[in-house]
Scaffold this motif. Structure first.
Motif, PDB file in Angstrom:
ATOM      1  N   GLU A   1     -36.271  77.599 -13.539  1.00 29.55           N
ATOM      2  CA  GLU A   1     -35.569  77.344 -12.278  1.00 29.55           C
ATOM      3  C   GLU A   1     -36.079  76.037 -11.670  1.00 29.55           C
ATOM      4  OE1 GLU A   1     -33.073  79.032 -11.358  1.00 29.55           O
ATOM      5  OE2 GLU A   1     -33.288  80.862 -12.557  1.00 29.55           O
ATOM      6  N   GLY A   2     -35.302  75.485 -10.728  1.00 27.04           N
ATOM      7  CA  GLY A   2     -35.642  74.175 -10.180  1.00 27.04           C
ATOM      8  C   GLY A   2     -36.318  74.201  -8.826  1.00 27.04           C
ATOM      9  N   PHE A   3     -36.441  75.385  -8.216  1.00 23.81           N
ATOM     10  CA  PHE A   3     -36.992  75.449  -6.865  1.00 23.81           C
ATOM     11  C   PHE A   3     -37.451  76.872  -6.561  1.00 23.81           C
ATOM     12  CE2 PHE A   3     -32.772  77.090  -6.477  1.00 23.81           C
ATOM     13  CZ  PHE A   3     -32.830  78.023  -5.431  1.00 23.81           C
ATOM     14  N   PHE A   4     -38.229  77.017  -5.470  1.00 19.33           N
ATOM     15  CA  PHE A   4     -38.447  78.337  -4.881  1.00 19.33           C
ATOM     16  C   PHE A   4     -38.375  78.240  -3.370  1.00 19.33           C
ATOM     17  CE2 PHE A   4     -43.249  77.567  -4.796  1.00 19.33           C
ATOM     18  CZ  PHE A   4     -43.430  77.784  -3.433  1.00 19.33           C
ATOM     19  N   VAL A   5     -38.044  79.370  -2.759  1.00 19.01           N
ATOM     20  CA  VAL A   5     -37.981  79.466  -1.300  1.00 19.01           C
ATOM     21  C   VAL A   5     -38.694  80.744  -0.868  1.00 19.01           C
ATOM     22  CG1 VAL A   5     -36.469  79.892   0.686  1.00 19.01           C
ATOM     23  CG2 VAL A   5     -35.845  78.149  -0.988  1.00 19.01           C
ATOM     24  N   ILE A   6     -39.535  80.617   0.155  1.00 17.50           N
ATOM     25  CA  ILE A   6     -40.162  81.773   0.812  1.00 17.50           C
ATOM     26  C   ILE A   6     -39.805  81.698   2.285  1.00 17.50           C
ATOM     27  CG2 ILE A   6     -42.305  83.002   1.325  1.00 17.50           C
ATOM     28  CD1 ILE A   6     -43.629  81.400  -0.951  1.00 17.50           C
TER      29      ILE A   6
ATOM     30  N   VAL B   1     -40.704  81.384   9.543  1.00 19.56           N
ATOM     31  CA  VAL B   1     -41.502  80.435   8.765  1.00 19.56           C
ATOM     32  C   VAL B   1     -40.829  80.249   7.407  1.00 19.56           C
ATOM     33  CG1 VAL B   1     -43.750  79.953   7.739  1.00 19.56           C
ATOM     34  CG2 VAL B   1     -43.627  81.121   9.947  1.00 19.56           C
ATOM     35  N   TYR B   2     -40.677  78.987   7.019  1.00 19.87           N
ATOM     36  CA  TYR B   2     -39.932  78.651   5.788  1.00 19.87           C
ATOM     37  C   TYR B   2     -40.772  77.731   4.919  1.00 19.87           C
ATOM     38  CZ  TYR B   2     -36.456  76.174   2.885  1.00 19.87           C
ATOM     39  OH  TYR B   2     -35.771  75.613   1.835  1.00 19.87           O
ATOM     40  N   CYS B   3     -40.840  78.044   3.624  1.00 16.04           N
ATOM     41  CA  CYS B   3     -41.476  77.148   2.647  1.00 16.04           C
ATOM     42  C   CYS B   3     -40.523  76.961   1.474  1.00 16.04           C
ATOM     43  CB  CYS B   3     -42.794  77.757   2.159  1.00 16.04           C
ATOM     44  SG  CYS B   3     -43.621  76.736   0.912  1.00 16.04           S
ATOM     45  N   GLY B   4     -40.214  75.704   1.170  1.00 17.81           N
ATOM     46  CA  GLY B   4     -39.322  75.400   0.048  1.00 17.81           C
ATOM     47  C   GLY B   4     -39.891  74.309  -0.831  1.00 17.81           C
ATOM     48  N   ILE B   5     -39.780  74.504  -2.140  1.00 16.83           N
ATOM     49  CA  ILE B   5     -40.302  73.511  -3.094  1.00 16.83           C
ATOM     50  C   ILE B   5     -39.273  73.273  -4.189  1.00 16.83           C
ATOM     51  CG2 ILE B   5     -42.133  73.028  -4.767  1.00 16.83           C
ATOM     52  CD1 ILE B   5     -43.965  74.002  -2.816  1.00 16.83           C
ATOM     53  N   LYS B   6     -38.953  72.000  -4.421  1.00 17.83           N
ATOM     54  CA  LYS B   6     -38.146  71.611  -5.589  1.00 17.83           C
ATOM     55  C   LYS B   6     -39.057  70.869  -6.551  1.00 17.83           C
ATOM     56  CE  LYS B   6     -33.693  71.116  -3.229  1.00 17.83           C
ATOM     57  NZ  LYS B   6     -32.618  70.179  -2.847  1.00 17.83           N
ATOM     58  N   ARG B   7     -38.796  71.032  -7.824  1.00 13.34           N
ATOM     59  CA  ARG B   7     -39.633  70.351  -8.824  1.00 13.34           C
ATOM     60  C   ARG B   7     -39.640  68.840  -8.574  1.00 13.34           C
ATOM     61  NH1 ARG B   7     -41.401  73.867 -12.562  1.00 13.34           N
ATOM     62  NH2 ARG B   7     -40.093  75.692 -12.997  1.00 13.34           N
ATOM     63  N   ASN B   8     -40.864  68.269  -8.646  1.00 11.69           N
ATOM     64  CA  ASN B   8     -41.058  66.823  -8.490  1.00 11.69           C
ATOM     65  C   ASN B   8     -40.680  66.303  -7.103  1.00 11.69           C
ATOM     66  OD1 ASN B   8     -41.793  66.678 -11.284  1.00 11.69           O
ATOM     67  ND2 ASN B   8     -39.607  66.710 -11.796  1.00 11.69           N
ATOM     68  N   GLN B   9     -40.639  67.202  -6.119  1.00 11.99           N
ATOM     69  CA  GLN B   9     -40.365  66.768  -4.750  1.00 11.99           C
ATOM     70  C   GLN B   9     -41.418  67.321  -3.797  1.00 11.99           C
ATOM     71  OE1 GLN B   9     -36.378  67.045  -3.220  1.00 11.99           O
ATOM     72  NE2 GLN B   9     -35.439  66.777  -5.252  1.00 11.99           N
ATOM     73  N   LYS B  10     -41.450  66.741  -2.609  1.00  9.23           N
ATOM     74  CA  LYS B  10     -42.426  67.129  -1.587  1.00  9.23           C
ATOM     75  C   LYS B  10     -42.129  68.538  -1.062  1.00  9.23           C
ATOM     76  CE  LYS B  10     -43.646  65.582   3.108  1.00  9.23           C
ATOM     77  NZ  LYS B  10     -42.645  66.289   3.905  1.00  9.23           N
ATOM     78  N   LYS B  11     -43.191  69.288  -0.793  1.00 11.33           N
ATOM     79  CA  LYS B  11     -43.054  70.621  -0.216  1.00 11.33           C
ATOM     80  C   LYS B  11     -42.504  70.511   1.206  1.00 11.33           C
ATOM     81  CE  LYS B  11     -47.027  72.685   0.319  1.00 11.33           C
ATOM     82  NZ  LYS B  11     -48.192  73.487  -0.115  1.00 11.33           N
ATOM     83  N   ILE B  12     -41.547  71.388   1.532  1.00 16.95           N
ATOM     84  CA  ILE B  12     -40.995  71.437   2.886  1.00 16.95           C
ATOM     85  C   ILE B  12     -41.491  72.716   3.556  1.00 16.95           C
ATOM     86  CG2 ILE B  12     -38.888  71.635   4.259  1.00 16.95           C
ATOM     87  CD1 ILE B  12     -37.472  70.036   2.043  1.00 16.95           C
ATOM     88  N   PHE B  13     -42.127  72.559   4.695  1.00 14.54           N
ATOM     89  CA  PHE B  13     -42.668  73.711   5.419  1.00 14.54           C
ATOM     90  C   PHE B  13     -42.206  73.620   6.868  1.00 14.54           C
ATOM     91  CE2 PHE B  13     -45.555  76.949   6.771  1.00 14.54           C
ATOM     92  CZ  PHE B  13     -45.855  77.665   5.615  1.00 14.54           C
ATOM     93  N   LYS B  14     -41.551  74.688   7.356  1.00 10.77           N
ATOM     94  CA  LYS B  14     -40.972  74.668   8.697  1.00 10.77           C
ATOM     95  C   LYS B  14     -41.345  75.918   9.488  1.00 10.77           C
ATOM     96  CE  LYS B  14     -36.655  72.517   7.042  1.00 10.77           C
ATOM     97  NZ  LYS B  14     -35.189  72.726   6.957  1.00 10.77           N
ATOM     98  N   LYS B  15     -41.425  75.751  10.786  1.00 10.81           N
ATOM     99  CA  LYS B  15     -41.502  76.885  11.706  1.00 10.81           C
ATOM    100  C   LYS B  15     -40.347  76.747  12.691  1.00 10.81           C
ATOM    101  CE  LYS B  15     -44.208  78.919  15.428  1.00 10.81           C
ATOM    102  NZ  LYS B  15     -45.317  78.701  16.370  1.00 10.81           N
ATOM    103  N   ASN B  16     -39.547  77.814  12.763  1.00 10.06           N
ATOM    104  CA  ASN B  16     -38.358  77.805  13.626  1.00 10.06           C
ATOM    105  C   ASN B  16     -37.498  76.565  13.372  1.00 10.06           C
ATOM    106  OD1 ASN B  16     -39.186  80.236  14.744  1.00 10.06           O
ATOM    107  ND2 ASN B  16     -40.307  79.239  16.408  1.00 10.06           N
ATOM    108  N   LYS B  17     -37.297  76.306  12.062  1.00 12.25           N
ATOM    109  CA  LYS B  17     -36.422  75.229  11.560  1.00 12.25           C
ATOM    110  C   LYS B  17     -36.935  73.811  11.831  1.00 12.25           C
ATOM    111  CE  LYS B  17     -32.167  77.913  11.369  1.00 12.25           C
ATOM    112  NZ  LYS B  17     -32.836  79.216  11.394  1.00 12.25           N
TER     113      LYS B  17
END
Length: 372
Positions: A65-70, A83-99
Motif C-alpha cells: 500500500e502507498g499510505f496509512f492513516v490513523i 487527532v490525525y496522522c497520515g503518511i505517504k511513502r517518500n513524503q513528509k508525515k502529516i500530523f493534525k489536531k482538530n484539522k
C-alpha cells in the motif's frame, strides 16, 4: 481523558479498523501474530506522533500500500479533540489536531499523555544506556515543554560538534574557536538537562519504591542511581579533559547523551543478580510510577496500554494488577490477551466496565458492549 474512537487505514497488517471504546477497560483478544499489539501502537502514535516499536514511519504502512492513516477522537474533561496522522511513502508525515497541522511535532507531545507496558520493556534492563535515557526523557518530555525543547536543541548542537570533530580528523586540521562556539551551547543546554533529570528522579524514585513493594510483597531493597558520564567534573571541564579522546574517535564522549541509570536490587546489579520475577516486578513498578508521576504533573490520568502482560506475570500478580488499574486511581486502559473467555470472566467477576474486541484475520468484532 479517554479515547472515544479509533480509525485506521493500511496501518501495519490492518487494512481497516474502526471501534468505539469503553472509558475504562478495553481488551484486544486473539491469537498471537494477528495484530493486537499493532492496535496499541496506533494509539501510541496519537500520543507521541510515532511508533513505540519502529523509528521509520514508512515501515508501518501495510505491505503493497502507498499510505496509512490513523485517526482518533479524544474526550478531555468534556473537550472533544480529533487527532490525525497520515503518511505517504517518500513524503513528509502529516500530523493534525482538530484539522490544524502542527509546525513542530514536539508541540503535540504531552497533550494526550500515555504509558505503555510491553514485553520490550526488558530492553530497559538488558540493552544499552540509550534505552534508559529514552525512558527518562520520555517521561519528562510529556510534562515539561522547556525540557523537550532543550533536549532537541542539545541534540542538534551535539550533531554539529560531532560533524566538526569528524571534519578535523578527515582534514587533519583543528580550529579551537569554532569548536568553542559549539562547546558553549552544549554546556548551556547540557547543564540544564542534567539539573532537570536529577530533580525528576528525586520525586520519581519514592513512587517507584512504593510500587515495587506493593507488587513484589517482599522486603527487597531496590534503587535507581543516576550515572553521570562526567563524574564530578563540570561539563565545560569535562569537554576540555576529553578533547583528545573526542578527536580520536570523532564524536563527543561525555555529557547527558552518555549518562545512564543504574538499577539495583539489594545493592547488586539488577541485570546480573535478579531473578526473572524480580526483574518483571522492577519493570512493572517503573511503568506504574511513570503513570502516577505524569498523572500528578498533568492533573489528568494518562492512557495505560498493557501489551501481553498476562503471559509475563503469574495469575495472582496479573489479577492484582487488573484490580489496581480498574480502580479510580487509573483511567482508560487497553489490554492485549490471547484468551477472550479468561479476560471476560476476570472482568465480570470484578464488575469492571469493559469492552472486548476479537481480532482475527484482519477482522475486529466487538464481543461485548460497555457494562454498567
Amino acid at each position: 481523558m479517554f479515547l472515544k474512537q479509533l480509525s485506521l487505514i493500511n496501518f501495519k497488517n490492518h487494512s481497516e479498523f474502526e471501534a468505539k471504546f469503553s472509558e475504562k477497560i478495553n481488551c484486544f483478544v486473539g491469537n498471537n501474530g494477528i495484530g493486537k499489539t499493532n492496535l496499541l501502537d496506533a494509539i501510541h502514535y496519537l500520543s507521541f506522533c510515532k511508533s513505540f516499536f519502529t523509528a521509520i514511519d514508512s515501515q508501518n504502512i501495510k505491505h503493497n500500500e502507498g499510505f496509512f492513516v490513523i485517526q482518533g477522537f479524544f474526550d478531555k474533561v468534556g473537550e472533544q479533540s480529533e487527532v490525525y496522522c497520515g503518511i505517504k511513502r517518500n513524503q513528509k508525515k502529516i500530523f493534525k489536531k482538530n484539522k490544524k497541522e502542527y509546525d513542530r511535532l514536539s508541540e503535540h507531545i504531552g497533550q494526550f499523555p500515555l504509558v505503555m507496558i510491553s514485553p520490550s520493556d526488558s530492553d530497559l534492563i538488558n540493552d544499552s544506556s540509550e534505552a534508559r535515557r529514552k525512558f527518562l526523557d520520555g517521561i519528562i518530555s510529556q510534562y515539561d515543554k522547556v525540557y523537550l525543547d532543550k533536549l532537541i536543541s542539545y541534540n542538534q548542537v551535539l550533531k554539529q560538534r560531532n560533524a566538526l570533530l569528524k571534519h578535523f580528523y578527515e582534514t587533519r586540521s583543528f580550529d579551537s574557536e569554532t569548536l568553542e562556539i559549539w562547546d558553549e551551547q552544549l554546556v548551556m543546554y547540557g547543564r540544564s538537562i542534567l539539573e532537570i533529570r536529577i530533580e525528576f528522579l528525586k520525586q520519581f524514585i519514592p513512587l517507584f519504591n512504593s510500587y515495587y513493594k506493593f507488587i513484589s510483597e517482599s522486603k527487597e531493597e531496590v534503587a535507581i542511581h543516576y550515572e553521570n558520564s562526567l563524574g564530578e567534573k563540570d561539563y565545560k571541564t569535562g569537554l576540555l579533559t576529553t578533547l583528545a579522546r573526542d578527536r580520536a574517535v570523532n564524536y563527543t564522549t561525555v555529557g547527558p547523551h552518555k549518562d545512564d541509570l543504574d538499577f539495583k536490587l539489594n545493592n547488586f546489579s539488577l541485570k546480573k543478580y535478579a531473578s526473572q520475577g524480580q526483574q518483571k516486578s522492577f519493570l512493572l513498578a517503573l511503568k506504574l510510577a511513570q503513570f502516577e508521576f505524569i498523572k500528578n504533573q498533568k492533573n489528568t490520568k494518562p492512557l495505560l496500554l498493557l501489551d501481553d502482560v498476562y503471559d509475563k506475570l503469574d495469575e495472582a500478580r496479573f489479577t492484582k494488577l487488573l484490580e489496581m488499574v480498574s480502580s479510580d486511581k487509573f483511567g482508560q486502559v487497553f489490554i492485549t490477551d490471547t484468551h477472550a473467555d479468561r479476560m471476560n470472566e476476570l472482568l465480570n467477576q470484578k464488575k469492571i466496565e469493559h469492552r472486548i474486541f476479537m481480532v482475527d484475520n484482519n477482522l475486529i468484532n466487538s464481543l461485548t458492549e460497555p457494562s454498567h
